[in-house]
Design a protein around this motif. Sequence first.
Motif, PDB file in Angstrom:
ATOM      1  N   THR A   9       0.836  -1.201   0.000  1.00 46.81           N
ATOM      2  CA  THR A   9       0.000   0.000   0.000  1.00 46.81           C
ATOM      3  C   THR A   9       0.872   1.254   0.000  1.00 46.81           C
ATOM      4  O   THR A   9       0.621   2.201  -0.743  1.00 46.81           O
ATOM      5  CB  THR A   9      -0.942   0.012   1.216  1.00 46.81           C
ATOM      6  OG1 THR A   9      -1.720  -1.190   1.207  1.00 46.81           O
ATOM      7  CG2 THR A   9      -1.871   1.212   1.207  1.00 46.81           C
ATOM      8  N   ALA A  10       1.905   1.259   0.823  1.00 47.65           N
ATOM      9  CA  ALA A  10       2.816   2.410   0.880  1.00 47.65           C
ATOM     10  C   ALA A  10       3.537   2.587  -0.454  1.00 47.65           C
ATOM     11  O   ALA A  10       3.693   3.713  -0.943  1.00 47.65           O
ATOM     12  CB  ALA A  10       3.818   2.236   2.020  1.00 47.65           C
ATOM     13  N   LEU A  11       3.948   1.470  -1.054  1.00 47.58           N
ATOM     14  CA  LEU A  11       4.612   1.540  -2.353  1.00 47.58           C
ATOM     15  C   LEU A  11       3.662   2.104  -3.405  1.00 47.58           C
ATOM     16  O   LEU A  11       4.038   2.983  -4.185  1.00 47.58           O
ATOM     17  CB  LEU A  11       5.106   0.155  -2.771  1.00 47.58           C
ATOM     18  CG  LEU A  11       5.747   0.048  -4.150  1.00 47.58           C
ATOM     19  CD1 LEU A  11       6.955   0.970  -4.271  1.00 47.58           C
ATOM     20  CD2 LEU A  11       6.133  -1.400  -4.423  1.00 47.58           C
ATOM     21  N   ALA A  12       2.429   1.635  -3.417  1.00 47.44           N
ATOM     22  CA  ALA A  12       1.438   2.132  -4.376  1.00 47.44           C
ATOM     23  C   ALA A  12       1.173   3.613  -4.168  1.00 47.44           C
ATOM     24  O   ALA A  12       1.060   4.369  -5.141  1.00 47.44           O
ATOM     25  CB  ALA A  12       0.143   1.336  -4.259  1.00 47.44           C
ATOM     26  N   MET A  13       1.079   4.040  -2.929  1.00 42.22           N
ATOM     27  CA  MET A  13       0.862   5.471  -2.658  1.00 42.22           C
ATOM     28  C   MET A  13       2.010   6.304  -3.213  1.00 42.22           C
ATOM     29  O   MET A  13       1.785   7.373  -3.794  1.00 42.22           O
ATOM     30  CB  MET A  13       0.715   5.725  -1.148  1.00 42.22           C
ATOM     31  CG  MET A  13      -0.607   5.275  -0.566  1.00 42.22           C
ATOM     32  SD  MET A  13      -2.029   6.120  -1.267  1.00 42.22           S
ATOM     33  CE  MET A  13      -1.720   7.802  -0.778  1.00 42.22           C
ATOM     34  N   THR A  14       3.222   5.832  -3.061  1.00 44.96           N
ATOM     35  CA  THR A  14       4.376   6.548  -3.598  1.00 44.96           C
ATOM     36  C   THR A  14       4.317   6.602  -5.120  1.00 44.96           C
ATOM     37  O   THR A  14       4.546   7.655  -5.727  1.00 44.96           O
ATOM     38  CB  THR A  14       5.686   5.882  -3.130  1.00 44.96           C
ATOM     39  OG1 THR A  14       5.732   5.930  -1.702  1.00 44.96           O
ATOM     40  CG2 THR A  14       6.902   6.582  -3.709  1.00 44.96           C
ATOM     41  N   LEU A  15       3.990   5.475  -5.752  1.00 44.86           N
ATOM     42  CA  LEU A  15       3.872   5.459  -7.208  1.00 44.86           C
ATOM     43  C   LEU A  15       2.771   6.400  -7.687  1.00 44.86           C
ATOM     44  O   LEU A  15       2.947   7.120  -8.672  1.00 44.86           O
ATOM     45  CB  LEU A  15       3.586   4.039  -7.701  1.00 44.86           C
ATOM     46  CG  LEU A  15       4.756   3.079  -7.640  1.00 44.86           C
ATOM     47  CD1 LEU A  15       4.287   1.665  -7.938  1.00 44.86           C
ATOM     48  CD2 LEU A  15       5.850   3.496  -8.603  1.00 44.86           C
ATOM     49  N   LEU A  16       1.641   6.390  -6.994  1.00 45.47           N
ATOM     50  CA  LEU A  16       0.542   7.280  -7.375  1.00 45.47           C
ATOM     51  C   LEU A  16       0.958   8.741  -7.233  1.00 45.47           C
ATOM     52  O   LEU A  16       0.658   9.567  -8.100  1.00 45.47           O
ATOM     53  CB  LEU A  16      -0.699   6.977  -6.546  1.00 45.47           C
ATOM     54  CG  LEU A  16      -1.372   5.646  -6.851  1.00 45.47           C
ATOM     55  CD1 LEU A  16      -2.425   5.329  -5.803  1.00 45.47           C
ATOM     56  CD2 LEU A  16      -1.958   5.628  -8.247  1.00 45.47           C
ATOM     57  N   GLU A  17       1.650   9.049  -6.155  1.00 40.35           N
ATOM     58  CA  GLU A  17       2.111  10.429  -5.954  1.00 40.35           C
ATOM     59  C   GLU A  17       3.065  10.840  -7.075  1.00 40.35           C
ATOM     60  O   GLU A  17       2.950  11.936  -7.635  1.00 40.35           O
ATOM     61  CB  GLU A  17       2.798  10.551  -4.597  1.00 40.35           C
ATOM     62  CG  GLU A  17       3.260  11.951  -4.287  1.00 40.35           C
ATOM     63  CD  GLU A  17       3.918  12.064  -2.920  1.00 40.35           C
ATOM     64  OE1 GLU A  17       4.608  13.077  -2.714  1.00 40.35           O
ATOM     65  OE2 GLU A  17       3.757  11.163  -2.096  1.00 40.35           O
ATOM     66  N   LEU A  18       3.999   9.969  -7.414  1.00 43.59           N
ATOM     67  CA  LEU A  18       4.930  10.272  -8.502  1.00 43.59           C
ATOM     68  C   LEU A  18       4.197  10.409  -9.839  1.00 43.59           C
ATOM     69  O   LEU A  18       4.541  11.255 -10.665  1.00 43.59           O
ATOM     70  CB  LEU A  18       5.983   9.162  -8.619  1.00 43.59           C
ATOM     71  CG  LEU A  18       7.040   9.119  -7.535  1.00 43.59           C
ATOM     72  CD1 LEU A  18       7.812   7.807  -7.601  1.00 43.59           C
ATOM     73  CD2 LEU A  18       7.989  10.297  -7.671  1.00 43.59           C
ATOM     74  N   SER A  19       3.181   9.584 -10.041  1.00 44.88           N
ATOM     75  CA  SER A  19       2.465   9.554 -11.315  1.00 44.88           C
ATOM     76  C   SER A  19       1.482  10.708 -11.487  1.00 44.88           C
ATOM     77  O   SER A  19       1.070  11.004 -12.604  1.00 44.88           O
ATOM     78  CB  SER A  19       1.723   8.228 -11.467  1.00 44.88           C
ATOM     79  OG  SER A  19       2.653   7.163 -11.574  1.00 44.88           O
ATOM     80  N   ARG A  20       1.093  11.327 -10.392  1.00 47.97           N
ATOM     81  CA  ARG A  20       0.169  12.456 -10.521  1.00 47.97           C
ATOM     82  C   ARG A  20       0.826  13.617 -11.239  1.00 47.97           C
ATOM     83  O   ARG A  20       0.166  14.409 -11.886  1.00 47.97           O
ATOM     84  CB  ARG A  20      -0.321  12.898  -9.144  1.00 47.97           C
ATOM     85  CG  ARG A  20      -1.325  11.924  -8.567  1.00 47.97           C
ATOM     86  CD  ARG A  20      -1.862  12.420  -7.242  1.00 47.97           C
ATOM     87  NE  ARG A  20      -2.573  11.356  -6.564  1.00 47.97           N
ATOM     88  CZ  ARG A  20      -2.275  10.912  -5.346  1.00 47.97           C
ATOM     89  NH1 ARG A  20      -1.287  11.466  -4.663  1.00 47.97           N
ATOM     90  NH2 ARG A  20      -2.970   9.944  -4.813  1.00 47.97           N
ATOM     91  N   GLY A  21       2.126  13.713 -11.115  1.00 49.35           N
ATOM     92  CA  GLY A  21       2.881  14.713 -11.869  1.00 49.35           C
ATOM     93  C   GLY A  21       2.513  16.137 -11.532  1.00 49.35           C
ATOM     94  O   GLY A  21       1.853  16.425 -10.554  1.00 49.35           O
TER      95      GLY A  21
END
Length: 92
Positions: free
Chosen positions: A78-90
């Motif tokens: 979940t923490a990894l996904a949150m980080t990826l989502l944050e990076l992907s929001r751009g």
Amino acid sequence: MTAMDTTGTTDTTDALIADARVRIDALDEQIIAHVRERTAVSAVVQQARISAGGRRVSLSRENEILGHYRAELGKPGTALAMTLLELSRGRL
């Protein structure tokens, strides 16, 4: 018999660790490349959504992604996904 150094490891152990670290470094480079690619693809989706009059972020889609990572990797997923989502929001 292999000689032990002052840290208590053997030459064989040191070589094994060195080889594993080389592989980890290579995997990390692949992960970084995939994250950059994911970010670029996400930007395309976001721009298309905005152009169609929608919101930049789809919370239902983000929840799907969080659930997938949690199911595959447990709580740290979940923490990894949150980080990826944050990076992907751009920064559109």
